[in-house]
Design a protein around this motif. Structure first.
Motif, PDB file in Angstrom:
ATOM      1  N   ARG A   1       7.664  11.531  -3.728  1.00 38.25           N
ATOM      2  CA  ARG A   1       8.395  12.731  -3.587  1.00 38.25           C
ATOM      3  C   ARG A   1       9.835  12.578  -5.052  1.00 38.25           C
ATOM      4  O   ARG A   1      10.369  11.920  -5.414  1.00 38.25           O
ATOM      5  CB  ARG A   1       9.584  11.865  -2.228  1.00 38.25           C
ATOM      6  CG  ARG A   1       8.297  12.922  -1.451  1.00 38.25           C
ATOM      7  CD  ARG A   1       9.116  13.116   0.070  1.00 38.25           C
ATOM      8  NE  ARG A   1       9.257  10.603   0.100  1.00 38.25           N
ATOM      9  CZ  ARG A   1       8.907   9.877   1.236  1.00 38.25           C
ATOM     10  NH1 ARG A   1       8.961  11.611   2.711  1.00 38.25           N
ATOM     11  NH2 ARG A   1       8.786   8.787   1.643  1.00 38.25           N
ATOM     12  N   TYR A   2      10.594  14.457  -5.046  1.00 41.18           N
ATOM     13  CA  TYR A   2      10.847  14.623  -5.532  1.00 41.18           C
ATOM     14  C   TYR A   2      11.976  15.709  -5.737  1.00 41.18           C
ATOM     15  O   TYR A   2      11.329  15.923  -5.163  1.00 41.18           O
ATOM     16  CB  TYR A   2      10.643  14.286  -7.258  1.00 41.18           C
ATOM     17  CG  TYR A   2       9.425  15.300  -7.695  1.00 41.18           C
ATOM     18  CD1 TYR A   2       7.769  14.544  -7.586  1.00 41.18           C
ATOM     19  CD2 TYR A   2       8.950  16.400  -7.892  1.00 41.18           C
ATOM     20  CE1 TYR A   2       6.911  15.909  -7.314  1.00 41.18           C
ATOM     21  CE2 TYR A   2       8.197  17.171  -7.412  1.00 41.18           C
ATOM     22  CZ  TYR A   2       7.054  16.789  -7.477  1.00 41.18           C
ATOM     23  OH  TYR A   2       5.716  17.889  -7.843  1.00 41.18           O
ATOM     24  N   ILE A   3      13.408  16.152  -6.300  1.00 34.75           N
ATOM     25  CA  ILE A   3      13.856  17.161  -5.630  1.00 34.75           C
ATOM     26  C   ILE A   3      13.477  17.981  -7.429  1.00 34.75           C
ATOM     27  O   ILE A   3      13.323  17.946  -8.460  1.00 34.75           O
ATOM     28  CB  ILE A   3      15.352  16.944  -6.029  1.00 34.75           C
ATOM     29  CG1 ILE A   3      15.267  16.248  -4.760  1.00 34.75           C
ATOM     30  CG2 ILE A   3      15.491  18.301  -5.935  1.00 34.75           C
ATOM     31  CD1 ILE A   3      17.134  15.976  -4.154  1.00 34.75           C
ATOM     32  N   ASP A   4      12.642  19.607  -6.339  1.00 35.12           N
ATOM     33  CA  ASP A   4      12.254  20.043  -7.877  1.00 35.12           C
ATOM     34  C   ASP A   4      12.785  21.465  -8.095  1.00 35.12           C
ATOM     35  O   ASP A   4      13.868  22.212  -7.336  1.00 35.12           O
ATOM     36  CB  ASP A   4      11.051  20.561  -8.086  1.00 35.12           C
ATOM     37  CG  ASP A   4      10.486  20.819  -9.350  1.00 35.12           C
ATOM     38  OD1 ASP A   4      11.084  21.067 -10.051  1.00 35.12           O
ATOM     39  OD2 ASP A   4       8.944  20.764  -8.485  1.00 35.12           O
ATOM     40  N   ASN A   5      13.447  22.255  -9.034  1.00 33.97           N
ATOM     41  CA  ASN A   5      13.528  23.801  -9.031  1.00 33.97           C
ATOM     42  C   ASN A   5      12.752  24.469  -9.293  1.00 33.97           C
ATOM     43  O   ASN A   5      11.805  23.999 -10.353  1.00 33.97           O
ATOM     44  CB  ASN A   5      15.113  23.873 -10.429  1.00 33.97           C
ATOM     45  CG  ASN A   5      16.161  22.813 -10.512  1.00 33.97           C
ATOM     46  OD1 ASN A   5      16.682  22.816  -9.684  1.00 33.97           O
ATOM     47  ND2 ASN A   5      16.014  22.200 -11.431  1.00 33.97           N
TER      48      ASN A   5
ATOM     49  N   LEU B   1      23.211  11.560  -3.861  1.00 37.04           N
ATOM     50  CA  LEU B   1      22.824  11.629  -4.925  1.00 37.04           C
ATOM     51  C   LEU B   1      24.101  12.204  -5.447  1.00 37.04           C
ATOM     52  O   LEU B   1      25.420  13.051  -5.624  1.00 37.04           O
ATOM     53  CB  LEU B   1      22.098  13.579  -4.509  1.00 37.04           C
ATOM     54  CG  LEU B   1      21.333  13.831  -4.381  1.00 37.04           C
ATOM     55  CD1 LEU B   1      21.173  15.589  -2.908  1.00 37.04           C
ATOM     56  CD2 LEU B   1      19.935  13.244  -4.228  1.00 37.04           C
ATOM     57  N   TYR B   2      23.652  11.936  -7.075  1.00 30.38           N
ATOM     58  CA  TYR B   2      24.982  12.094  -8.226  1.00 30.38           C
ATOM     59  C   TYR B   2      24.482  12.817  -8.960  1.00 30.38           C
ATOM     60  O   TYR B   2      23.145  13.702  -9.137  1.00 30.38           O
ATOM     61  CB  TYR B   2      24.438  10.652  -8.676  1.00 30.38           C
ATOM     62  CG  TYR B   2      24.610   9.308  -8.085  1.00 30.38           C
ATOM     63  CD1 TYR B   2      23.506   9.059  -7.203  1.00 30.38           C
ATOM     64  CD2 TYR B   2      26.447   8.974  -8.717  1.00 30.38           C
ATOM     65  CE1 TYR B   2      24.075   8.413  -6.521  1.00 30.38           C
ATOM     66  CE2 TYR B   2      26.653   8.061  -7.609  1.00 30.38           C
ATOM     67  CZ  TYR B   2      25.266   7.356  -6.926  1.00 30.38           C
ATOM     68  OH  TYR B   2      25.492   6.526  -5.811  1.00 30.38           O
ATOM     69  N   HIS B   3      25.599  13.433  -9.029  1.00 33.83           N
ATOM     70  CA  HIS B   3      26.023  14.952 -11.039  1.00 33.83           C
ATOM     71  C   HIS B   3      24.818  14.473 -12.228  1.00 33.83           C
ATOM     72  O   HIS B   3      25.174  13.168 -12.676  1.00 33.83           O
ATOM     73  CB  HIS B   3      27.240  15.059 -10.638  1.00 33.83           C
ATOM     74  CG  HIS B   3      27.950  15.984  -9.557  1.00 33.83           C
ATOM     75  ND1 HIS B   3      27.442  17.257  -9.051  1.00 33.83           N
ATOM     76  CD2 HIS B   3      28.461  15.416  -8.847  1.00 33.83           C
ATOM     77  CE1 HIS B   3      27.904  17.767  -7.795  1.00 33.83           C
ATOM     78  NE2 HIS B   3      28.485  17.026  -7.778  1.00 33.83           N
ATOM     79  N   VAL B   4      24.560  15.089 -12.813  1.00 38.02           N
ATOM     80  CA  VAL B   4      23.693  15.414 -13.851  1.00 38.02           C
ATOM     81  C   VAL B   4      24.671  15.562 -14.856  1.00 38.02           C
ATOM     82  O   VAL B   4      25.440  16.261 -14.296  1.00 38.02           O
ATOM     83  CB  VAL B   4      22.127  15.403 -14.131  1.00 38.02           C
ATOM     84  CG1 VAL B   4      21.899  15.709 -15.522  1.00 38.02           C
ATOM     85  CG2 VAL B   4      21.269  15.752 -13.169  1.00 38.02           C
TER      86      VAL B   4
ATOM     87  N   PHE C   1      22.291  17.499  -9.771  1.00 36.53           N
ATOM     88  CA  PHE C   1      21.703  16.505  -8.921  1.00 36.53           C
ATOM     89  C   PHE C   1      20.470  15.367  -9.249  1.00 36.53           C
ATOM     90  O   PHE C   1      19.645  15.828  -9.214  1.00 36.53           O
ATOM     91  CB  PHE C   1      22.621  16.200  -7.833  1.00 36.53           C
ATOM     92  CG  PHE C   1      22.108  17.588  -6.303  1.00 36.53           C
ATOM     93  CD1 PHE C   1      20.862  17.051  -6.092  1.00 36.53           C
ATOM     94  CD2 PHE C   1      22.815  18.542  -6.796  1.00 36.53           C
ATOM     95  CE1 PHE C   1      20.083  18.707  -5.681  1.00 36.53           C
ATOM     96  CE2 PHE C   1      22.624  19.989  -5.940  1.00 36.53           C
ATOM     97  CZ  PHE C   1      20.892  19.706  -5.504  1.00 36.53           C
ATOM     98  N   TYR C   2      20.686  13.630  -9.633  1.00 37.71           N
ATOM     99  CA  TYR C   2      20.175  13.626  -8.765  1.00 37.71           C
ATOM    100  C   TYR C   2      19.778  11.743  -8.637  1.00 37.71           C
ATOM    101  O   TYR C   2      21.403  11.946  -8.224  1.00 37.71           O
ATOM    102  CB  TYR C   2      19.488  12.780 -11.011  1.00 37.71           C
ATOM    103  CG  TYR C   2      20.124  11.837 -11.564  1.00 37.71           C
ATOM    104  CD1 TYR C   2      21.267  12.168 -11.453  1.00 37.71           C
ATOM    105  CD2 TYR C   2      19.746  11.008 -12.177  1.00 37.71           C
ATOM    106  CE1 TYR C   2      22.322  11.854 -12.284  1.00 37.71           C
ATOM    107  CE2 TYR C   2      20.347  10.478 -13.010  1.00 37.71           C
ATOM    108  CZ  TYR C   2      21.197  10.382 -12.479  1.00 37.71           C
ATOM    109  OH  TYR C   2      22.429   9.841 -13.739  1.00 37.71           O
TER     110      TYR C   2
END
Lengths: 311, 311
Positions: A60-64, A216-219, A181-182
């Motif tokens: 799983r991942y967050i995508d744009n 989540l952390y800011h990139v 974020f990541y």
């Protein structure tokens, strides 16, 4: 800078293999006769969306959302202006001259397979293919890929550092949709997050079991490092995409002030194929519309003019 | 059930348009002579990953890694056993007989465009295309798409309810990778989450500004509703994918106990193309390997046998 060091030393060994292979391709490209015998700009175009994994073993991942159309179209335009292009793109997103391949391929083959006739596509695919093949053969384009936001940032730094000796000849055109974020590698669970609450994620003690919290952390914003350290002489073009037109210009100006980039291309989600605004260091806002040209052709023409004037 | 009502009444009007269009296609398909004059199973195959949007105007979302290969391969096998297939798949993921198109298309056209010769692919594309065209023409396959987890669940419910009159003839083969968590529409911000902390998301007061918390909600488990209400006589095949082999069988058995599905196909991420385990209601574990057949062919053959035995 401390934050830079922290970020770029936080990854496992896997990133080294990824970077080594890119460096070899990059070195070969930059030593080619085509680059050395010309004074045309060397343009890095980044394109497509980065992903932020939620697990080490990627499920799983967050995508744009990003098709990569803008980056691919811009790369085509830079090539048509005889620039050299390093195209850093998300695996599977659009390539220069390859933007409409899957759709057209299927149309053409469908017709072909049903009537058994010879392939005839009025140049829809054949011509772009020949253009791409020619640019590759002439060492005018190098294709490099990424998937995660971590790969993207490491690759961008490596490319910028490698191009630094070319000074003002370099344009860095940042069309990729980079995650904001990541989750850092050190906090990623090894396995798939359980659909019942996972240990490695924040529990929410007050609410019912049906929700949980994900930290989540800011990139890190690499734009500042890019302009101040990696390739200080390069002409840097950043992008802002917003769905809310009211905050767009303000954010674009903020990016110029804060990171010292040369131009910000400001896009609003729904109108971005017809209209963009270019904001420069003098905080001028230049409206640009697509007319008989595509919006990417219009942007690229303007960027090349501005780059040359700054010379 | 209260939870069911809550979930299926929580969406805006946009979902109605989506469902209306699918219902029309579904009705036409189910009234076709091909379905009415045959007694072969009607198989719903779900395929590909669902996404969970992080904003109403879709820019960012949580995705599940899934190519849709398994679902597409299984659909091909069901068609080869003369079943009727409703293929509910993630837009852009693999289609039956279309699994290797993009890659092969490019190879073939690349060769073609360079030497200018006629298309010749030894059947790699032409044969699958003809098979798909034939199945479509004979009304043996219906392709329906989804993107978000919400669309998926509404579509699955609609399809199951429409198939309920066909009773035991129906097999529901749930190969889609469904999100475990999401943000309900009522809590989604209208616009892109700001890269500085957004109001609509939880702030974390104790840590530095560099991280924030996102509240995610568990997606309701529809397996229970599917078996108890939507299509009680249908033969339901669920999937479990885990990266940790140690918890896989336990979770598969739990799914059978809790939701009353007929079979769980248990996959471990790295070995899933060579080996699966089928767990049935008697808690039997049947190991199956790909040999001269693909793993999808092996799974489908076993499912059809088990479905027929249950009669």
């Amino acid at each position: 800078m401390e934050e830079e060091g922290l970020f770029f030393n936080s990854c496992g060994n896997w990133i080294k293999n990824y970077l080594q292979q890119q460096q070899i391709q990059l070195d070969t490209f930059l030593k080619s006769e085509a680059i050395l015998s010309s004074e045309k700009p060397i343009v890095v175009v980044t394109s497509g969306g980065t992903i932020a994994p939620l697990e080490k073993r990627l499920v799983r991942y967050i995508d744009n959302f990003s098709t990569g159309n803008r980056g691919a179209g811009a790369a085509e335009s830079f090539l048509e202006h005889h620039c050299h292009v390093i195209f850093l793109y998300r695996e599977g997103s659009c390539c220069p001259y390859g933007r409409f391949f899957p759709k057209h391929c299927l149309e053409i083959l469908h017709t072909y397979s049903l009537d058994g006739d010879h392939l005839s596509d009025n140049g829809k695919l054949i011509v772009p293919f020949q253009k791409l093949a020619k640019a590759t053969e002439q060492s005018r384009i190098l294709l490099l890929t990424f998937q995660t936001v971590t790969e993207y940032l490491y690759a961008l730094r490596q490319i910028a550092l490698s191009l630094n000796p070319f000074g003002k000849r370099v344009i860095i055109f940042l069309a990729a949709a980079v995650s904001d974020f990541y989750i850092p590698e050190s906090e990623l669970p090894e396995h798939k997050i359980s659909s019942t609450i996972s240990q490695s994620h924040e529990e929410d003690e007050q609410s019912s079991q049906s929700s949980f919290l994900l930290r989540l952390y800011h990139v890190p914003k690499c734009l500042g490092w890019l302009k101040s350290k990696w390739a200080p002489q390069a002409y840097v073009v950043a992008f802002k995409l917003e769905t809310d037109a009211n905050v767009l210009l303000e954010k674009a100006k903020h990016t110029i002030d804060k990171y010292g980039v040369d131009v910000v291309v400001a896009n609003e989600l729904t109108s971005r194929y017809e209209h963009v605004q270019l904001v420069n260091q003098q905080q001028q806002v230049i409206d640009r519309y697509s007319n008989d040209k595509t919006i990417e052709q219009v942007i690229v023409q303007n960027i090349l003019d501005m780059h040359q004037r700054k010379g």
